[in-house]
Design a protein around this motif. Sequence first.
Motif, mmCIF file in Angstrom:
data_model
loop_
_atom_site.group_PDB
_atom_site.id
_atom_site.type_symbol
_atom_site.label_atom_id
_atom_site.label_comp_id
_atom_site.label_asym_id
_atom_site.label_seq_id
_atom_site.Cartn_x
_atom_site.Cartn_y
_atom_site.Cartn_z
ATOM 1 N N TYR A 11 1.123 -1.240 -0.305
ATOM 2 C CA TYR A 11 -0.345 0.139 -0.340
ATOM 3 C C TYR A 11 1.110 1.084 0.244
ATOM 4 N N ASN A 42 -9.066 -0.558 -3.132
ATOM 5 C CA ASN A 42 -9.113 1.223 -2.152
ATOM 6 C C ASN A 42 -9.325 1.564 -2.700
ATOM 7 N N TYR A 44 -9.140 4.896 -2.634
ATOM 8 C CA TYR A 44 -8.709 6.521 -3.104
ATOM 9 C C TYR A 44 -7.045 6.371 -3.658
ATOM 10 N N PHE A 45 -6.610 7.583 -4.308
ATOM 11 C CA PHE A 45 -5.012 7.708 -4.215
ATOM 12 C C PHE A 45 -5.871 6.409 -5.703
ATOM 13 N N ASP A 72 -19.603 -0.970 -1.163
ATOM 14 C CA ASP A 72 -18.448 -1.830 -0.889
ATOM 15 C C ASP A 72 -18.283 -2.936 -1.242
ATOM 16 N N ARG A 129 9.181 2.695 4.054
ATOM 17 C CA ARG A 129 8.256 2.885 3.565
ATOM 18 C C ARG A 129 7.961 1.836 5.204
ATOM 19 N N LEU A 162 10.467 9.789 -0.249
ATOM 20 C CA LEU A 162 9.836 10.441 1.160
ATOM 21 C C LEU A 162 9.176 11.568 1.417
ATOM 22 N N GLU A 165 9.188 15.313 1.244
ATOM 23 C CA GLU A 165 10.656 15.909 1.615
ATOM 24 C C GLU A 165 11.795 15.193 1.604
ATOM 25 N N LYS B 2 1.368 5.105 6.024
ATOM 26 C CA LYS B 2 -0.274 5.683 5.381
ATOM 27 C C LYS B 2 -1.149 6.079 6.784
ATOM 28 N N GLU B 5 -2.893 3.631 8.821
ATOM 29 C CA GLU B 5 -1.407 2.571 9.378
ATOM 30 C C GLU B 5 -0.497 2.797 10.087
ATOM 31 N N GLU B 9 -0.005 2.026 14.713
ATOM 32 C CA GLU B 9 1.000 1.728 14.599
ATOM 33 C C GLU B 9 1.366 2.585 15.640
ATOM 34 N N ARG B 13 2.461 1.631 20.390
ATOM 35 C CA ARG B 13 3.035 2.058 20.616
ATOM 36 C C ARG B 13 2.967 2.845 22.198
ATOM 37 N N ILE B 24 -14.078 -1.219 7.490
ATOM 38 C CA ILE B 24 -15.043 -0.884 6.904
ATOM 39 C C ILE B 24 -14.294 0.917 5.979
ATOM 40 N N THR B 25 -14.409 0.956 4.716
ATOM 41 C CA THR B 25 -14.117 2.310 4.138
ATOM 42 C C THR B 25 -13.947 3.067 4.859
ATOM 43 N N PRO B 26 -12.987 4.344 4.837
ATOM 44 C CA PRO B 26 -12.224 4.045 4.705
ATOM 45 C C PRO B 26 -10.919 3.883 5.524
ATOM 46 N N GLU B 29 -7.383 0.054 6.827
ATOM 47 C CA GLU B 29 -5.669 -0.573 6.587
ATOM 48 C C GLU B 29 -5.714 -0.997 7.993
ATOM 49 N N TYR B 33 -3.830 -3.818 9.939
ATOM 50 C CA TYR B 33 -2.772 -3.628 10.480
ATOM 51 C C TYR B 33 -2.849 -3.880 11.826
ATOM 52 N N LYS B 36 -2.340 -8.143 11.823
ATOM 53 C CA LYS B 36 -1.307 -8.400 11.546
ATOM 54 C C LYS B 36 -0.068 -8.456 12.649
ATOM 55 N N ARG B 37 -0.203 -6.816 13.938
ATOM 56 C CA ARG B 37 1.068 -6.719 14.153
ATOM 57 C C ARG B 37 0.541 -6.398 15.886
ATOM 58 N N GLN B 169 -5.655 8.276 3.977
ATOM 59 C CA GLN B 169 -5.228 7.324 2.503
ATOM 60 C C GLN B 169 -4.084 7.365 2.787
ATOM 61 N N MET B 171 0.176 9.361 2.053
ATOM 62 C CA MET B 171 1.115 8.829 2.776
ATOM 63 C C MET B 171 2.241 10.460 2.350
ATOM 64 N N PRO B 173 5.851 10.751 5.841
ATOM 65 C CA PRO B 173 6.920 11.066 6.054
ATOM 66 C C PRO B 173 6.391 10.972 7.732
ATOM 67 N N PHE B 176 8.225 7.578 14.746
ATOM 68 C CA PHE B 176 7.518 7.171 15.697
ATOM 69 C C PHE B 176 8.377 7.769 17.049
#
Lengths: 218, 348
Positions: A11, A42, A44-45, A72, A129, A162, A165, B2, B5, B9, B13, B24-26, B29, B33, B36-37, B169, B171, B173, B176
């Motif tokens: 993603y 998805n 978006y984008f 959906d 990522r 990034l 950036e 993203k 996510e 995360e 933490r 449910i969208t959106p 993720e 996540y 998975k984590r 949604q 992205m 940088p 954390f």
Amino acid sequence: MKKITIITGHYGSGKTNLSVNLALKLADAGEKVTVVDFDIVNPYFRTADFRSLFEAHGITLAASMYANTSLDIPAISFDMERMAYEEGYLIVDVGGDDAGAIGLGRYAPAFADYMPDQLDMWYVVNRYRYLTEAPEEALTLMGEIETVSRMRHTGIVNNSNLGSETTAQTILDAVPYGETVSRQAHLPLVGTTYRKDLSVDLKDGIPVEVYVKPVWES
Amino acid sequence: MKGNEALAEAAIRAGCKCFFGYPITPQTELSAYMAKRMEKSGGVFLQAESEIAAINMVLGAASTGVRAMTSSSSPGVSLKAEGISYMAGSDLPAVIINVQRGGPGLGSIQPAQSDYYQATHAMGHGDFHILVYAPCSVQEMVDVVMLAFDKADQYRIPVMILADGLLGQMMEPVTFPEPRTELPDKSDWAACGHGGKREHHVINSLYLDAPLLEAKVQERFKRYAVIEETETDAELYCCGDAEIVVTAYGASARVAKSAVTAARRKGIQAGLFRPKTLWPFPKKELCEATKHAKQILDVEMSMGQMVDDVRLATECRLPVAFFGRTGGVIPTPEEVLAEIEKLAGGAE
């Protein structure tokens, strides 16, 4: 480029931006190009966001109506098998992660019949990522995508950045990462992308424009 | 990373040990996540059979004193309303994330900010408030998740993070913070087993004795007063000499900021006021931001909800214009700039 290029990745790894760049480059060289927005997980984008840009460059867009409905429920409303046999280049922008690549598995038998020298499946990676920072993590996801799509990758694209950036150093710092992923995956490194305005000297550099970005970034 | 996510995360933490959700969208993720984590970090992820089940699982987990969270998008948050009210009535801390999409009903799956009223004024039945944070970048979403868990524990209240599909949604940088190792001690109230060594703790929101319930609610409102006094937060951008102050939160504040910057380039004295807390609404900060203002332009991805709080906070001293797109349509910097120019033209 081969006749068919399938693009997969995490993603937000930059699949759509790469697809748009590849399509424009081919179209501007006078080639016939069809882009398949195969992101059915998805809304978006997505490549479908670039409909008018594609139209201006004579690129055909195949996209389901998913993002324009309130349901959906992902659906594929076009015939990719037929497209694979039509004249011109086909770029397939797949959804993120293994979840986004599941739909591709339905086409695996059709693509398997296709000449291997005319089909590429590239795995896009971004060293910055989260969750694919270590080459091992990137390879795990690559394997998961191959499992669900029932297809094998043929190359790695290092799209480390990034976002806004990104500097030339950001790109250069990630070169060894791309090489490691490529070596460990036993797949050739197709190239390393960099934003056109950054002066980066790479032997297999792929200059790109950033098309996928939020509305407030001009 | 993203946005969705990053929210997940950050929660891990922050010491979140239980995540219960329904996709449910959106915001999916985020759940993916967590699936998975969470287990790898020693916590529990459970995809509930519905949003209602998920919020009640959060209620149960929070009762034992662990940090618990759920997330959804607009229609799913409506389903959680009952559970959030029960948690407020039981003085339970938890974090609820709403990655807003267009409404009403199933609405759309594109970003919106039309749950402002719900989050800040009516997140369930009964006399209560929840703290509502409104981040506007992926980094701020990370920071605010850490903060939300701390404030939830500090005041023993549910805390909501009101994001939207675009923030979830996109992205960007992020950096954390280190994972939390020391978490607040809740042994004086949590139902975490007494081993026969003390009176048992009761977590409950039912009080059949009216004066007793009144006293409970009044005590809670004393806490709310402290929150209103100390927890407001806002970003002021170019407000020092601004004659036109644009008010916007979340993703529309990013759009508005671009428009304000463009307006400044054209010589218009514009500024941006961006509330980071929606409840409590940063009234003092808005008064500071509008000291020299002649007009306010409120920008939202809704038909106008926060605009009422802007009018109340400024006690209707200033004319407040509104510009909004809704249903999942995102306003562009050009549209907002045109509105600012319209006001600037009218003022001369």
